[in-house]
Scaffold this active site. Structure first.
Site, PDB file in Angstrom:
ATOM      1  N   ASP A   1     102.329   5.137  14.305  1.00 57.82           N
ATOM      2  CA  ASP A   1     102.250   6.595  14.432  1.00 57.82           C
ATOM      3  C   ASP A   1     102.941   7.082  15.698  1.00 57.82           C
ATOM      4  O   ASP A   1     102.495   8.009  16.374  1.00 57.82           O
ATOM      5  CB  ASP A   1     100.794   7.068  14.416  1.00 57.82           C
ATOM      6  CG  ASP A   1     100.138   6.911  13.049  1.00 57.82           C
ATOM      7  OD1 ASP A   1     100.813   6.406  12.138  1.00 57.82           O
ATOM      8  OD2 ASP A   1      98.966   7.281  12.906  1.00 57.82           O
TER       9      ASP A   1
ATOM     10  N   GLU B   1      94.614   9.495  17.971  1.00 56.93           N
ATOM     11  CA  GLU B   1      93.411   9.255  18.771  1.00 56.93           C
ATOM     12  C   GLU B   1      92.163   9.728  18.038  1.00 56.93           C
ATOM     13  O   GLU B   1      91.128   9.048  18.023  1.00 56.93           O
ATOM     14  CB  GLU B   1      93.513   9.985  20.113  1.00 56.93           C
ATOM     15  CG  GLU B   1      94.463   9.366  21.108  1.00 56.93           C
ATOM     16  CD  GLU B   1      94.314  10.007  22.493  1.00 56.93           C
ATOM     17  OE1 GLU B   1      93.223  10.550  22.780  1.00 56.93           O
ATOM     18  OE2 GLU B   1      95.271   9.961  23.271  1.00 56.93           O
TER      19      GLU B   1
ATOM     20  N   ASP C   1     101.823  14.262  16.972  1.00 53.25           N
ATOM     21  CA  ASP C   1     101.086  13.337  16.109  1.00 53.25           C
ATOM     22  C   ASP C   1     100.191  12.377  16.890  1.00 53.25           C
ATOM     23  O   ASP C   1      99.224  11.854  16.354  1.00 53.25           O
ATOM     24  CB  ASP C   1     102.077  12.537  15.251  1.00 53.25           C
ATOM     25  CG  ASP C   1     102.906  13.439  14.344  1.00 53.25           C
ATOM     26  OD1 ASP C   1     102.308  14.273  13.647  1.00 53.25           O
ATOM     27  OD2 ASP C   1     104.145  13.313  14.352  1.00 53.25           O
ATOM     28  N   GLY C   2     100.490  12.142  18.171  1.00 48.90           N
ATOM     29  CA  GLY C   2      99.743  11.155  18.945  1.00 48.90           C
ATOM     30  C   GLY C   2      98.278  11.501  19.119  1.00 48.90           C
ATOM     31  O   GLY C   2      97.412  10.625  19.067  1.00 48.90           O
TER      32      GLY C   2
ATOM     33  N   GLY D   1     107.666  15.496  17.812  1.00 47.07           N
ATOM     34  CA  GLY D   1     107.944  14.920  16.503  1.00 47.07           C
ATOM     35  C   GLY D   1     107.397  15.757  15.359  1.00 47.07           C
ATOM     36  O   GLY D   1     108.103  16.204  14.472  1.00 47.07           O
TER      37      GLY D   1
END
Length: 410
Positions: free
Chosen positions: A378, A46, A41-42, A73
């Protein structure tokens, strides 16, 4: 599968933190029909914030975005898989295959974003959650086990359960008048007494390309739809309902802690937060305020907290709601474990645990009164201190494979 669906793509491998953010800020979006993150999800966080930092953010944020899960995740991928209805909750390769199939269908759904503001005034946009307490502790502290994949969260949970903390804080929120809470709130509640960067054409470095740019592209187009715990060290005693901690109270930043924007002096665009007032001012009188000791506070806007954690089964991509969930101090370790085990099937609210509360809201403010702690947006760590957010309904576009926006070729 993607090639057989006759989808042309360029694969770009990011090389450093915020690389994806820099890329989407500089590319010519007219040359593309969508952006897909092959990651956890990271990376999508961005991409979204890179789009919102463009001077043409109003058009840029309508670029369809998608995700092919390859992180630990994979919360948004879990929500996409669940949203398809006919697909069972799966993990790993099965989840990746399901999401790839849905990506090839190329249907698009409006996606809510939450504008989050931190104590320093940094502003970012979130598509998943804001967390404080147990959830954020596990998320960040389990980074050392990242090589274990999704199992890092299981190990991190066991470690944190062994030394479960409580955090004193003041949680304020604007209830969604037209949405029902999953369980009534009747205790420990008091109503608050008082009421851009220039667009740069950066060179697009391609690590791998299947066919390069093609002149004929499939476009995402269509008409818009109608609208017994141990207290944490440093916890001060209960205070009066002041807006912020007293001047002598200072938060201690943790290692690797970043402003919410995460990209230095970048200016984030976006619609105004008309429901929020500056963090230095009292929340409006129509808000509800809870000051208590919490095990966790979670503001979530998607159904999943992880690929196998069905945290908010009542959430939808564009319901215009922040699902505010919190667990108060006093819950036993065994009861907390039962909640997380039941969360795998989304049945945790059926347990009628008196310490677990869910409230659908439009905006919220969280003021930690414990000196040390971890806040995440997040899943990304942000500066520790007061934080607030407001939902903006349907601001982005998510490739879900079963969306309401129709696709035409051109």
């Amino acid at each position: 599968m993607i090639t057989e669906a006759d989808i042309s793509f360029n694969l770009i491998q990011t090389e450093r933190p915020n690389h994806a953010r820099e890329l989407v800020k500089g590319i010519n979006l007219a040359e593309w029909d969508g952006i897909v993150a092959v990651s956890g999800d990271g990376l999508l966080y961005e991409v979204l914030n890179g789009l919102m930092e463009r001077p043409d953010w109003e058009q840029a944020i309508r670029m369809p975005i998608g995700i092919l899960p390859s992180g630990s995740g994979n919360a948004l991928a879990g929500a996409i898989n669940c949203n398809a209805g006919r697909l069972e909750q799966v993990l790993g390769l099965e989840l990746l295959l399901n999401c790839t199939l849905l990506l090839c269908h190329a249907a698009v759904t409006p996606l809510d974003l939450v504008a989050v503001t931190t104590a320093s005034g940094a502003r970012c946009f979130s598509c998943l959650s804001v967390a404080w307490g147990f959830v954020s502790d596990v998320d960040i502290e389990s980074e050392k086990y990242r090589h274990m994949g999704a199992a890092r969260f299981t190990l991190g949970t066991l470690v944190r359960l062994a030394s479960m903390h409580t955090y004193r804080g003041r949680l304020s929120y604007l209830p969604a008048a037209d949405a029902a809470a999953h369980r009534p709130i009747s205790r420990s509640i008091t109503v608050a007494p008082n009421g851009r960067l220039p667009l740069q054409r950066l060179p697009l470095h391609r690590a791998l390309s299947d066919m390069g740019l093609c002149e004929e592209r499939h476009a995402f187009r269509g008409a818009e739809p109608a609208p017994a715990p141990c207290p944490s060290p440093g916890s001060p005693p209960p205070s009066s309902a002041s807006v912020l901690p007293p001047p002598s109270f200072s938060f201690e930043p943790g290692p690797g802690e970043l402003p919410a924007g995460g990209a230095g002096e970048a200016q984030v665009g976006g619609p105004p937060d008309e429901l929020l007032v500056p963090l230095g001012q009292p929340v409006p009188g129509s808000w509800v305020t809870v000051e208590d000791d919490f095990v966790l506070v979670l503001a979530i806007y998607q159904s999943h907290l992880g690929a196998d954690l069905f945290a908010a089964p009542f959430a939808h991509f564009d319901d215009g709601l922040i699902h505010l969930c919190f667990i108060k101090a006093g819950i036993s370790r065994a009861a907390l474990v039962r909640i997380f085990l039941a969360m795998e099937k989304g049945s945790h609210f059926e347990q009628e645990c008196p310490h677990l509360v869910h409230v659908p809201v439009r905006a919220f403010r969280l003021e930690p009164l414990t000196r040390k702690g971890i806040l995440t947006v997040d899943g990304e760590r942000v500066e520790y201190g007061p934080i607030q957010g407001q939902v903006h309904q349907g601001l982005a576009r998510l490739i879900t494979g079963v969306g309401r926006l129709k696709i035409s070729t051109g």
